[in-house]
Motif scaffolding. Structure first.
Motif, PDB file in Angstrom:
ATOM      1  N   ILE A  92      -9.276  12.705  -2.719  1.00  0.00           N
ATOM      2  CA  ILE A  92      -9.082  11.787  -3.848  1.00  0.00           C
ATOM      3  C   ILE A  92     -10.463  11.266  -4.247  1.00  0.00           C
ATOM      4  O   ILE A  92     -11.016  10.360  -3.594  1.00  0.00           O
ATOM      5  CB  ILE A  92      -8.157  10.622  -3.466  1.00  0.00           C
ATOM      6  CG1 ILE A  92      -6.831  11.158  -2.909  1.00  0.00           C
ATOM      7  CG2 ILE A  92      -7.897   9.729  -4.669  1.00  0.00           C
ATOM      8  CD1 ILE A  92      -5.887  10.072  -2.427  1.00  0.00           C
ATOM      9  N   GLU A 127       0.842  -1.179   0.000  1.00  0.00           N
ATOM     10  CA  GLU A 127       0.000   0.000   0.000  1.00  0.00           C
ATOM     11  C   GLU A 127       0.885   1.239   0.000  1.00  0.00           C
ATOM     12  O   GLU A 127       2.038   1.203   0.431  1.00  0.00           O
ATOM     13  CB  GLU A 127      -0.927   0.010   1.216  1.00  0.00           C
ATOM     14  CG  GLU A 127      -1.961  -1.103   1.188  1.00  0.00           C
ATOM     15  CD  GLU A 127      -2.807  -1.118   2.452  1.00  0.00           C
ATOM     16  OE1 GLU A 127      -2.266  -0.746   3.507  1.00  0.00           O
ATOM     17  OE2 GLU A 127      -3.979  -1.494   2.384  1.00  0.00           O
ATOM     18  N   GLY A 181      -2.183   2.667  -7.824  1.00  0.00           N
ATOM     19  CA  GLY A 181      -3.016   3.057  -8.950  1.00  0.00           C
ATOM     20  C   GLY A 181      -2.762   4.501  -9.335  1.00  0.00           C
ATOM     21  O   GLY A 181      -1.915   5.199  -8.764  1.00  0.00           O
ATOM     22  N   TYR A 222      -4.389   8.239  -9.638  1.00  0.00           N
ATOM     23  CA  TYR A 222      -5.475   8.974  -9.003  1.00  0.00           C
ATOM     24  C   TYR A 222      -5.381  10.471  -9.323  1.00  0.00           C
ATOM     25  O   TYR A 222      -4.281  11.018  -9.488  1.00  0.00           O
ATOM     26  CB  TYR A 222      -5.416   8.822  -7.478  1.00  0.00           C
ATOM     27  CG  TYR A 222      -5.538   7.402  -6.987  1.00  0.00           C
ATOM     28  CD1 TYR A 222      -6.782   6.794  -6.860  1.00  0.00           C
ATOM     29  CD2 TYR A 222      -4.404   6.677  -6.640  1.00  0.00           C
ATOM     30  CE1 TYR A 222      -6.893   5.495  -6.390  1.00  0.00           C
ATOM     31  CE2 TYR A 222      -4.502   5.376  -6.174  1.00  0.00           C
ATOM     32  CZ  TYR A 222      -5.755   4.783  -6.057  1.00  0.00           C
ATOM     33  OH  TYR A 222      -5.845   3.488  -5.598  1.00  0.00           O
ATOM     34  N   GLU A 253      -7.143   4.568   7.024  1.00  0.00           N
ATOM     35  CA  GLU A 253      -8.308   5.414   6.758  1.00  0.00           C
ATOM     36  C   GLU A 253      -9.252   5.425   7.952  1.00  0.00           C
ATOM     37  O   GLU A 253      -9.913   6.436   8.222  1.00  0.00           O
ATOM     38  CB  GLU A 253      -9.040   4.895   5.510  1.00  0.00           C
ATOM     39  CG  GLU A 253     -10.320   5.657   5.178  1.00  0.00           C
ATOM     40  CD  GLU A 253     -11.061   5.043   4.023  1.00  0.00           C
ATOM     41  OE1 GLU A 253     -12.087   5.609   3.621  1.00  0.00           O
ATOM     42  OE2 GLU A 253     -10.615   3.989   3.517  1.00  0.00           O
ATOM     43  N   ILE A 284      -3.148   3.725   0.751  1.00  0.00           N
ATOM     44  CA  ILE A 284      -3.832   3.889  -0.529  1.00  0.00           C
ATOM     45  C   ILE A 284      -3.380   2.773  -1.456  1.00  0.00           C
ATOM     46  O   ILE A 284      -2.181   2.544  -1.638  1.00  0.00           O
ATOM     47  CB  ILE A 284      -3.491   5.258  -1.159  1.00  0.00           C
ATOM     48  CG1 ILE A 284      -3.798   6.397  -0.188  1.00  0.00           C
ATOM     49  CG2 ILE A 284      -4.255   5.456  -2.466  1.00  0.00           C
ATOM     50  CD1 ILE A 284      -3.293   7.741  -0.669  1.00  0.00           C
ATOM     51  N   LYS A 285      -4.314   2.061  -2.041  1.00  0.00           N
ATOM     52  CA  LYS A 285      -3.959   0.996  -2.968  1.00  0.00           C
ATOM     53  C   LYS A 285      -3.281   1.584  -4.204  1.00  0.00           C
ATOM     54  O   LYS A 285      -3.575   2.693  -4.627  1.00  0.00           O
ATOM     55  CB  LYS A 285      -5.208   0.215  -3.381  1.00  0.00           C
ATOM     56  CG  LYS A 285      -5.819  -0.588  -2.241  1.00  0.00           C
ATOM     57  CD  LYS A 285      -7.007  -1.402  -2.726  1.00  0.00           C
ATOM     58  CE  LYS A 285      -7.589  -2.231  -1.579  1.00  0.00           C
ATOM     59  NZ  LYS A 285      -8.755  -3.034  -2.021  1.00  0.00           N
ATOM     60  N   ASN A 339     -11.617   9.382  -6.642  1.00  0.00           N
ATOM     61  CA  ASN A 339     -11.751   8.000  -7.111  1.00  0.00           C
ATOM     62  C   ASN A 339     -12.094   7.037  -5.977  1.00  0.00           C
ATOM     63  O   ASN A 339     -12.848   6.072  -6.156  1.00  0.00           O
ATOM     64  CB  ASN A 339     -10.446   7.529  -7.774  1.00  0.00           C
ATOM     65  CG  ASN A 339      -9.898   8.548  -8.756  1.00  0.00           C
ATOM     66  OD1 ASN A 339      -9.592   9.669  -8.388  1.00  0.00           O
ATOM     67  ND2 ASN A 339      -9.761   8.143 -10.024  1.00  0.00           N
ATOM     68  N   ILE A 340     -11.526   7.279  -4.810  1.00  0.00           N
ATOM     69  CA  ILE A 340     -11.744   6.365  -3.683  1.00  0.00           C
ATOM     70  C   ILE A 340     -12.492   7.049  -2.539  1.00  0.00           C
ATOM     71  O   ILE A 340     -12.655   6.467  -1.462  1.00  0.00           O
ATOM     72  CB  ILE A 340     -10.399   5.805  -3.165  1.00  0.00           C
ATOM     73  CG1 ILE A 340      -9.439   6.955  -2.803  1.00  0.00           C
ATOM     74  CG2 ILE A 340      -9.774   4.892  -4.215  1.00  0.00           C
ATOM     75  CD1 ILE A 340      -8.122   6.466  -2.196  1.00  0.00           C
ATOM     76  N   ASN A 341     -12.939   8.299  -2.780  1.00  0.00           N
ATOM     77  CA  ASN A 341     -13.716   9.045  -1.789  1.00  0.00           C
ATOM     78  C   ASN A 341     -12.986   9.144  -0.445  1.00  0.00           C
ATOM     79  O   ASN A 341     -13.559   8.940   0.614  1.00  0.00           O
ATOM     80  CB  ASN A 341     -15.091   8.401  -1.586  1.00  0.00           C
ATOM     81  CG  ASN A 341     -16.065   9.350  -0.906  1.00  0.00           C
ATOM     82  OD1 ASN A 341     -15.986  10.571  -1.084  1.00  0.00           O
ATOM     83  ND2 ASN A 341     -16.986   8.790  -0.124  1.00  0.00           N
ATOM     84  N   ARG A 342     -11.714   9.473  -0.495  1.00  0.00           N
ATOM     85  CA  ARG A 342     -10.919   9.648   0.719  1.00  0.00           C
ATOM     86  C   ARG A 342     -10.216  10.990   0.705  1.00  0.00           C
ATOM     87  O   ARG A 342      -9.939  11.550  -0.370  1.00  0.00           O
ATOM     88  CB  ARG A 342      -9.887   8.528   0.850  1.00  0.00           C
ATOM     89  CG  ARG A 342     -10.469   7.165   1.194  1.00  0.00           C
ATOM     90  CD  ARG A 342      -9.367   6.157   1.436  1.00  0.00           C
ATOM     91  NE  ARG A 342      -8.485   6.591   2.527  1.00  0.00           N
ATOM     92  CZ  ARG A 342      -7.339   5.993   2.818  1.00  0.00           C
ATOM     93  NH1 ARG A 342      -6.920   4.958   2.095  1.00  0.00           N
ATOM     94  NH2 ARG A 342      -6.600   6.428   3.820  1.00  0.00           N
TER      95      ARG A 342
END
Length: 776
Positions: free
Chosen positions: A43, A20, A66, A68, A394, A63-64, A45-48
């Protein structure tokens, strides 16, 4: 120690966060380089997301991997968007410099933060209000812009009178408020016998106010926290500001220190002693001077250092008759000095640390040599403290901290017939921890625990649990709950004319305690308005008031060689009591557009019960205000019509700014006399007005008339290429309402009958003033 902490949390992060990534960094103002407090990093895309802390730092852990899009936004600034490719196990450091909205031609779009209002409300702690320098400056005032008088316009915060800037928060007394400037405690936050606060608004970067239910990182007070952060300084170029009012002259300047940091300084001095006091005999020679100096250094990408200093001095030289050299008079000098060294370090992308060394010194010296009275009152406070924030995931964040306070000082007094020598040394050790758990996007739960070990001639040990809960009720509304226990080991003795004296818990005076219970509801009304509702209940245990019969109750501790009594403890000086407060508060606030400000209403009641007072029955204290209404508004007259018509704003080189402030308070409780009686020492003495005395009725059962006031200010801003000039006029109590301060009774005997005359003593009448501010 620092390496050990970093290594420990790095190992923990490695075990639980493999494969991660994380994102962290600082958010700055692009023009000045100042860190932005409360900026939003999101962010989609991940709603964070995350919110930058008081130092501008943010962290989004786990965060995975990818690609963003990351949006960074702040009220009044252009939203910054960047595409990031986050790979496995990468700790990405992203420092962002936001620029203010760009002016295009003669139009400027004034818009709110891209993060919705309800989101910003949800991120805010319970009973927390933030104020910017612009908001403080925009409130019409008594000659000077003043932080404490601005706070008096917020719900749940009331004054005692026009003649004091001291604040009473949700029923608590002024000594129950923790004032801090750049992490340092300030023990006497008032100038000029309470008329003005010691905080120079030109030096302020941000003010955070906690009216109750504050987290475990704060302690030592029962009611509130006022945390002031001063400007770091402009890191890109030099800029300054100079202001002249009827009371004072002030100047502020800041600029870069090469490419490693910045420095900011301000100074303010009143000049009535050089003008009116020389022409009018009734005006005493008095002035105050205060100043701030703060330097900020970028040691490297992970370590920042700031050094801050604040100093103030009040000087009063009073003579009964200036025309007579032999006339009685006295000198009175008092002031504060504070200093702090703050190191903030990023140990890892999800581990942020703060460490302080702070020093606070307060002293007052009174010399009435003609009657043999001298007084020296001092407090010295050296504190070491640290705070570590660990952004585990998170759903989980942790905070740990410690504080070690070393305080010494006291009161020394010489007077005919006795001496006071109450010098003491005290130590306070505190440790705290708190954790934030977010089981899903709708919930935010915080647990905290603070432990105190207070060492005087008696040891006090306490554990204070803290708890808060936030819940997303709908797309536009949140609810919040908070509860906690609080302890205080220092009290101050208020005195009518002299600066208050601080004392501490010991074998004669126990430490005070309070419990807070708070429920809140918040709602976003469109994209510009926010509505906040809170109701609370507070208890007080072992609070203290000045014993009016102390002359009879206080006995000497010992005697000097020449048989002069010496007093060195506070046995009999205070009366112990308990109490409780409850209330409801509403706040409607608008922070963007041509019309900004707030409307507030609060309903509250406070009851005290003191041993041996009022036959043990509860009563309302003098500062109780059952109803309070405040309307504060700042209006950009150039764009007022444009906002109503929903049209684009115009940016002009010349603009008019209107400031309005309406205040209403229900009447304060007072004690009326129930009867008048005669007394003479000998039967054949002639009876006159000096033979009359009043006997009080039940304490504080009568209310004075309501208090009402309307203030007005008008500023004309002229903007040149590299500087700006802003002359202004303001009127305090525009309609000259005669608000009653207290009632005065004059008794006389005429023809064998007692006649009584009642007079109202009023607060400030209409007070017009003007001044000018120059920015360069």
């Amino acid at each position: 120690m620092k390496k050990f902490i970093s290594l420990y949390f790095t190992i923990v992060s490695f075990l639980f966060a493999q494969n991660e990534s994380s994102l962290s960094g600082f958010i700055y103002d692009k023009t000045t380089g100042e860190a932005l407090i409360g900026a939003n990093v999101f962010i989609p895309n991940i709603n964070r997301g995350a919110v930058s802390n008081v130092f501008g730092f943010y962290s989004i852990p786990k965060i995975k991997s990818g690609i963003y899009n990351v949006n960074i936004s702040y009220v009044g600034y252009k939203t910054y968007t960047i595409k990031l490719d986050l790979r496995n196990d990468e700790d990405k450091r992203l420092n962002v410099y936001l620029e203010q909205d760009v002016i295009q031609g003669k139009e400027i779009i004034v818009k709110a933060d891209s993060i919705r209002v309800v989101e910003r409300l949800f991120n805010k702690p319970v009973s927390n209000i933030e104020l910017s320098p612009k908001q403080i400056q925009s409130v019409p005032r008594v000659i000077e812009a003043d932080l404490l008088r601005t706070l008096q316009t917020l719900p749940g915060i009331v004054p005692l009178s026009d003649f004091s800037s001291a604040i009473y928060v949700r029923g608590g007394t002024p000594d129950q408020n923790l004032f801090m400037i750049d992490g340092t405690d300030v023990y006497n936050p008032e100038h000029a016998f309470g008329l003005f606060s010691t905080f120079n608004t030109d030096a302020i970067k941000k003010v955070e106010v906690y009216k109750g239910g504050f987290g475990a990182e704060y302690g030592g007070r029962l009611s509130s926290v006022i945390d002031v952060t001063n400007n770091d300084g402009n890191r890109n170029f030099y800029e300054g500001k100079a202001s002249l009012s009827l009371l004072s002259l002030s100047s502020t300047i800041s600029g870069p220190i090469r490419n490693i940091g910045s420095i900011s300084g301000s100074i303010r001095r009143t000049y009535l002693d050089q003008t009116i006091a020389k022409w009018v005999d009734e005006v005493p020679d008095y002035y105050f001077i205060d100043g701030n100096l703060k330097a900020f250094f970028d040691l490297n990408n992970s370590n920042k250092l700031s050094v801050s200093y604040f100093g103030s001095k009040d000087n009063l030289n009073f003579v009964l008759d200036k025309k007579r050299p032999e006339s009685l008079g006295f000198d009175y000098i008092w002031g504060n000095q504070t200093g702090s060294i703050n190191l903030r370090s990023i140990f890892a992308s999800n581990l942020f640390g703060n460490f302080w060394i702070t020093f606070s010194h307060f002293n007052s010296f009174f010399d009435f040599d003609d009657v043999g009275v001298k007084e020296d009152n001092q407090i010295n406070d050296l504190t070491f403290k640290g705070n570590i924030q660990y952004f585990y995931s998170e759903n989980f964040n942790f905070k740990f901290g410690f504080e070690q306070k070393n305080a010494n000082g006291g009161l020394k007094q010489d007077f005919p017939g006795g001496k006071v020598d109450a010098s003491k040394s005290r130590k306070l050790f505190s440790f705290y921890s708190s954790s934030v758990w977010k089981p899903n996007p709708l919930w935010n739960i915080e647990f905290g625990l603070r432990g105190d070990y207070f060492f005087s001639d008696k040891i006090y040990k306490n554990l204070d649990p803290r708890f808060s809960l936030k819940y997303r009720l709908s797309e536009n509304a949140n609810i919040k709950l908070s509860a906690g226990s609080f302890h205080q080991y220092a009290n101050r003795i208020p005195r009518l004319f002299f600066v208050s004296i601080w004392t501490t818990a010991d074998s004669f005076v126990r430490g005070s305690s309070s419990n807070h219970f708070i429920f809140g509801y918040e709602r976003a009304l469109g994209e510009k308005f926010q509505l906040e509702f809170e109701t609370y209940y507070k208890t007080y245990k072992d609070i203290y008031s000045y014993n009016q019969n102390y002359v009879a109750d206080v006995v000497p501790s010992n005697y000097s060689n020449d048989n002069v009594p010496i007093y060195n403890n506070q046995k009999g000086l205070f009366t112990r009591g308990d109490g409780y407060s409850y209330g409801i508060e509403f706040l409607l606030r608008k922070e963007t557009g041509a019309i900004t400000g707030w409307l507030s209403y609060s309903f509250s009641n406070t009851y005290y019960t003191f041993d041996g007072i009022n036959q043990g029955k509860s009563f309302m204290p003098r500062h109780n205000r059952t109803h309070a209404i405040n309307l504060v508004s700042t209006i950009d007259l150039n764009n007022f019509i444009n906002e109503i018509k929903n049209q684009s704003f115009e940016k002009r080189d010349k603009q008019w700014i209107l400031g309005l402030n309406f205040t209403f308070f229900s009447g304060q409780p007072i004690t009326l006399p129930s009867s008048v009686y005669l007394f003479t020492q000998f039967p054949d003495w002639e009876q006159n007005k000096n033979s009359l005395a009043t006997y009080p009725s039940t304490i504080n059962t009568f209310n004075l008339p309501y208090y009402s006031r309307f203030d007005f200010s008008l500023t004309y801003e002229i903007d040149y290429d590299s500087w700006k000039i802003s002359p202004y006029i303001q009127v305090f109590n525009l309609f000259n309402r005669k608000n009653v301060w207290f009632i005065q009774y004059k008794n006389e005997i005429k023809d064998g009958r007692v006649k009584q005359k009642i007079e109202n003593v009023n607060m400030f009448p209409i007070l017009p003033s003007f001044g000018i501010t120059i920015k360069f």
